[in-house]
Design an enzyme around this catalytic site. Structure first.
Site, PDB file in Angstrom:
ATOM      1  N   CYS A  87       0.840  -1.199   0.000  1.00 21.87           N
ATOM      2  CA  CYS A  87       0.000   0.000   0.000  1.00 21.87           C
ATOM      3  C   CYS A  87       0.882   1.260   0.000  1.00 21.87           C
ATOM      4  O   CYS A  87       1.499   1.577  -1.002  1.00 21.87           O
ATOM      5  CB  CYS A  87      -0.965  -0.029   1.181  1.00 21.87           C
ATOM      6  SG  CYS A  87      -2.345   1.121   1.021  1.00 21.87           S
ATOM      7  N   HIS A  95      -3.571  -5.226   0.134  1.00 24.33           N
ATOM      8  CA  HIS A  95      -3.082  -5.773   1.403  1.00 24.33           C
ATOM      9  C   HIS A  95      -3.162  -7.299   1.372  1.00 24.33           C
ATOM     10  O   HIS A  95      -4.145  -7.893   1.832  1.00 24.33           O
ATOM     11  CB  HIS A  95      -3.914  -5.236   2.571  1.00 24.33           C
ATOM     12  CG  HIS A  95      -3.669  -3.795   2.877  1.00 24.33           C
ATOM     13  ND1 HIS A  95      -2.751  -3.381   3.823  1.00 24.33           N
ATOM     14  CD2 HIS A  95      -4.208  -2.667   2.353  1.00 24.33           C
ATOM     15  CE1 HIS A  95      -2.739  -2.052   3.872  1.00 24.33           C
ATOM     16  NE2 HIS A  95      -3.626  -1.597   2.991  1.00 24.33           N
ATOM     17  N   GLU A 106      -1.737  -9.440   3.161  1.00 22.05           N
ATOM     18  CA  GLU A 106      -1.664 -10.089   4.473  1.00 22.05           C
ATOM     19  C   GLU A 106      -3.023 -10.543   4.990  1.00 22.05           C
ATOM     20  O   GLU A 106      -3.127 -11.471   5.797  1.00 22.05           O
ATOM     21  CB  GLU A 106      -1.013  -9.153   5.505  1.00 22.05           C
ATOM     22  CG  GLU A 106      -1.762  -7.868   5.790  1.00 22.05           C
ATOM     23  CD  GLU A 106      -1.352  -6.713   4.893  1.00 22.05           C
ATOM     24  OE1 GLU A 106      -1.618  -5.553   5.262  1.00 22.05           O
ATOM     25  OE2 GLU A 106      -0.772  -6.968   3.825  1.00 22.05           O
TER      26      GLU A 106
END
Length: 531
Positions: free
Chosen positions: A342, A469, A471
């Site tokens: 990001c 993102h 994750e």
């Protein structure tokens, strides 16, 4: 549909999320389709704009009573099957004013869906003062009493404690919290959180839920749970280390980057390495710190230079951005593995523009609206005057434009990926050609080809930036490809992995579907490196 509500008492951060996901894991291992809902107890507040010091880390989902029932029926699997069980984590602590409306909503909800379809797991704390060494039950008694006073009765009481609960303590909690001793579950400190599902399984949680909710479960050996135990055992005996420098602005509280840390752990485990995270406050890398506190400055740079790889995660605000770009510049010049997520990707573009393109004032309009080279700009749909509820949020598709992209290969040589986003600024698409002429390739764009989603630097061991993102979709036995690539490169294994067609060694196989709620009988296998 069966609903399992997970609440917490005594303190925040008690472990409701771990308990909720562990319950989901053991139910999945029984062949059930499971989904989950996380509710943050904030009304008319966009929790996504909070500082992580206030709210830890916002977790972005793919996209109360009626809403819960509607969301619970949405399939989260590739097979499109409607979930059978919905695990609901209610954030906050019972008794807090913020969660009162949600507690009341679920008090009514339990009657709407009927008792046989609803149960409550309450997570509480059993402190053990060093002065006496005695396990104290009063905080849990008070928490359960508070919950019952609000109209919800705990079916299972999960006790977080330092050491295993003594039998007398279990019996005391049973007596004064109006549950059977078998409904008091001990979750003591263990070597890794991957052992928590095994703890719940060993104490008969599946058996209780099967009887309480009349779940269609066969008590048989379960393939997925066996693999989970193998993974937990493997995490305890790792010998090789890999270190990642996490350069951010919220490093004083590790939970600020909890999703990022978990994604790194998943990937490190997949390559049989123990993860060491070196937390670096990005402001400490800036020249102003050298003048004000030279010791802190040199300590920060020593951490950075000694790490095997560098990660710059997402964030907002100008503080520390120059230090992040210093770290990115060092990783680029020293051929150190780098992943920017990001804001980390956006700053990588800014650093490249300054150092390689010669645009000395290149910046994001978030930090310098007057820059002559605005390489990162606010998106057209974003209203600069309104911070809450204006981000590009949720799951979006990224199309790979290059067949030679390293990240594309890590994803399995797919044409596109669907990942979760949370941003209000983007790389200026009008300047794309300037970067690509100098070797910084934009290998992934959105469906319209207007937004830059993935960057890769030519002639570098691993220099990758993603606007999304990744994750948030990483799983213990299915690590996120961008993080997996970072760990592979940091451990010196990326090139051999790619040369083998992105295949790992045949030993120690684990499920490829751990991120879905599908039963384990149809799972494909993901093979991991041997120890």
């Amino acid at each position: 549909m069966k609903y399992i509500l997970v609440t917490g008492g005594v303190i925040s951060g008690i472990g409701k999320g771990i308990i909720a996901s562990s319950v989901g894991t053991i139910l999945k291992s029984c062949g059930l389709h499971v989904t989950a809902i996380k509710i943050d107890p904030y009304i008319n507040i966009d929790a996504g704009t909070f500082s992580p010091y206030e709210h830890v880390v916002p977790h972005i989902t793919d996209a109360i009573q009626e809403w819960v029932m509607k969301q619970a029926t949405i399939s989260v699997d590739e097979d499109g099957v409607e979930p059978q069980v919905c695990v609901i984590e209610l954030g906050g602590t019972v008794g807090d004013i913020e969660s009162m409306p949600f507690i009341e909503a679920f008090r009514q909800f339990q009657f709407k869906v009927k008792r046989e379809n609803f149960c409550n797991i309450h997570v509480s704390l059993i402190p053990q003062p060093n002065t006496t060494g005695e396990q104290k039950t009063k905080p849990t008694q008070n928490s359960v009493r508070e919950l019952r006073g609000l109209g919800l009765s705990a079916d299972l009481i999960v006790c977080r404690c330092t050491t295993p609960l003594e039998t007398s303590v279990k019996e005391k909690i049973s007596m004064f919290c109006h549950v059977e001793p078998t409904q008091v579950i001990c979750v003591h400190d263990v070597s890794s959180i991957y052992r928590v599902p095994l703890l719940l399984e060993d104490q008969g949680v599946v058996r209780y839920l099967c009887e309480r909710l009349n779940l269609p479960i066969e008590m048989r050996p379960r393939k997925m749970l066996t693999k989970w135990k193998e993974m937990a055992d493997r995490s305890d005996r790792l010998l090789e280390h890999v270190s990642i420098a996490l350069v951010g602005k919220y490093t004083k509280l590790a939970d600020s980057y909890t999703s990022v840390i978990k994604a790194l752990e998943h990937s490190a485990l997949a390559i049989n390495h123990k993860l060491e995270v070196k937390y670096i406050d990005s402001a400490d890398l800036e020249t102003t710190t050298l003048q004000d506190d030279p010791v802190k400055y040199h300590e920060a740079w020593q951490k950075l230079c000694s790490a095997h790889g560098v990660l710059v995660p997402g964030g907002f605000g100008a503080r520390g951005t120059e230090g992040k770009m210093e770290a990115i510049s060092w990783a680029r010049k020293q051929n150190k593995p780098f992943l920017g997520v990001c804001l980390g990707m956006q700053l990588a573009v800014c650093e490249f523009a300054r150092s390689v393109l010669g645009w000395e004032d290149a910046n994001s309009t978030e930090f310098n609206p007057e820059s002559k080279h605005p390489v990162v700009i606010d998106m057209p749909e974003h209203n600069p005057g309104q911070m809450g509820g204006t981000m590009r949020l949720g799951k979006r598709r990224t199309i790979f434009s290059s067949s030679t992209s390293v990240l594309r290969k890590l994803y399995g040589d797919v044409e596109y990926v669907d990942e979760r986003h949370r941003h209000r600024f983007e790389v200026n698409p009008e300047l794309k050609h300037h970067f690509e002429q100098k070797g910084l390739q934009f290998v992934g764009q959105d469906v319209e080809g207007e937004r830059m989603e993935v960057i890769e630097l030519e002639d570098h061991c691993y220099f990758v930036g993603v606007q999304y993102h990744p994750e948030f979709t990483s799983r213990p036995i299915k690590p996120s490809p961008p993080y997996f690539g970072l760990l592979l490169a940091s451990a010196g294994k990326l090139q051999s992995y790619l040369a083998k067609g992105c295949r790992l060694s045949p030993r120690d196989t684990y499920s490829d579907h751990s991120g879905s709620s599908s039963p384990d009988m149809d799972m494909r296998e993901l093979k991991f490196l041997p120890l």
